[in-house]
Design a protein around this motif. Structure first.
Motif, PDB file in Angstrom:
ATOM      1  N   PHE A  46      -5.629 -14.827   9.226  1.00 43.45           N
ATOM      2  CA  PHE A  46      -5.261 -14.538   7.506  1.00 43.45           C
ATOM      3  C   PHE A  46      -4.313 -13.436   7.687  1.00 43.45           C
ATOM      4  CE2 PHE A  46      -5.353 -13.229   3.179  1.00 43.45           C
ATOM      5  CZ  PHE A  46      -5.140 -14.391   2.482  1.00 43.45           C
ATOM      6  N   VAL A  47      -3.198 -13.843   6.989  1.00 49.21           N
ATOM      7  CA  VAL A  47      -2.034 -12.867   6.807  1.00 49.21           C
ATOM      8  C   VAL A  47      -1.778 -12.663   5.173  1.00 49.21           C
ATOM      9  CG1 VAL A  47       0.376 -12.019   7.391  1.00 49.21           C
ATOM     10  CG2 VAL A  47      -1.050 -13.465   9.169  1.00 49.21           C
ATOM     11  N   SER A  48      -1.749 -11.454   4.981  1.00 47.93           N
ATOM     12  CA  SER A  48      -1.155 -11.275   3.603  1.00 47.93           C
ATOM     13  C   SER A  48      -0.448  -9.900   3.612  1.00 47.93           C
ATOM     14  CB  SER A  48      -2.661 -10.894   2.808  1.00 47.93           C
ATOM     15  OG  SER A  48      -2.286 -10.664   1.617  1.00 47.93           O
ATOM     16  N   ALA A  49       0.711 -10.029   2.615  1.00 48.79           N
ATOM     17  CA  ALA A  49       1.597  -8.969   2.424  1.00 48.79           C
ATOM     18  C   ALA A  49       2.037  -8.835   0.900  1.00 48.79           C
ATOM     19  CB  ALA A  49       2.905  -9.387   3.387  1.00 48.79           C
ATOM     20  N   ASN A  50       2.257  -7.774   0.837  1.00 51.69           N
ATOM     21  CA  ASN A  50       2.407  -7.282  -0.881  1.00 51.69           C
ATOM     22  C   ASN A  50       3.540  -6.126  -0.821  1.00 51.69           C
ATOM     23  OD1 ASN A  50       0.483  -8.747  -2.188  1.00 51.69           O
ATOM     24  ND2 ASN A  50      -1.044  -7.379  -1.292  1.00 51.69           N
ATOM     25  N   ILE A  51       4.477  -6.463  -1.685  1.00 53.11           N
ATOM     26  CA  ILE A  51       5.532  -5.569  -1.974  1.00 53.11           C
ATOM     27  C   ILE A  51       5.720  -5.318  -3.513  1.00 53.11           C
ATOM     28  CG2 ILE A  51       8.210  -5.175  -1.772  1.00 53.11           C
ATOM     29  CD1 ILE A  51       8.134  -7.241   0.548  1.00 53.11           C
ATOM     30  N   GLY A  52       5.756  -4.229  -3.816  1.00 48.29           N
ATOM     31  CA  GLY A  52       5.914  -3.759  -5.198  1.00 48.29           C
ATOM     32  C   GLY A  52       7.102  -2.854  -5.523  1.00 48.29           C
ATOM     33  N   ALA A  53       7.498  -2.600  -6.755  1.00 51.18           N
ATOM     34  CA  ALA A  53       8.256  -1.707  -7.434  1.00 51.18           C
ATOM     35  C   ALA A  53       8.292  -1.318  -8.931  1.00 51.18           C
ATOM     36  CB  ALA A  53       9.646  -1.905  -6.757  1.00 51.18           C
ATOM     37  N   PHE A  54       8.621  -0.251  -9.178  1.00 50.69           N
ATOM     38  CA  PHE A  54       8.475  -0.055 -10.625  1.00 50.69           C
ATOM     39  C   PHE A  54       9.668   1.117 -10.858  1.00 50.69           C
ATOM     40  CE2 PHE A  54       6.971   0.222 -14.669  1.00 50.69           C
ATOM     41  CZ  PHE A  54       7.037   1.312 -15.247  1.00 50.69           C
TER      42      PHE A  54
END
Length: 89
Positions: A39-47
């Protein structure tokens, strides 16, 4: 207080002017994938955020009568105050 002092301090007026600006943002991305037993999971965020405020407050006293409904008719700044500019970050 004598009558002349009372005349100089009769009535009061407060005039407020101000401005405000604001900026806000939010970006998010998410990716998930199943490969057989993996299982592969990736998250990217910005604020981002920005805010500013500027205010002008004038207080005056000493009006000739109760019909003078404008700060320009005042005889003086209110006691204990002076002309100033306030910047509030």
């Amino acid at each position: 207080m004598n009558s002349e002092t009372l005349k100089m301090r009769r009535g009061s007026y407060r005039l407020d002017n101000g401005k405000s600006s604001s900026f806000s943002g939010d970006v998010n991305a998410s990716y998930t994938r199943n490969f057989d037993r993996h299982f592969v999971s990736a998250n990217i965020g910005a604020f981002a955020s920005e805010s500013s405020y500027s205010a002008y407050v004038n207080r005056a006293e000493g009006f000739p009568n109760n019909q003078a409904a404008d700060i320009t008719f005042a005889r003086q700044y209110a006691e204990g105050t002076r002309a100033c500019r306030s910047l509030i970050p």
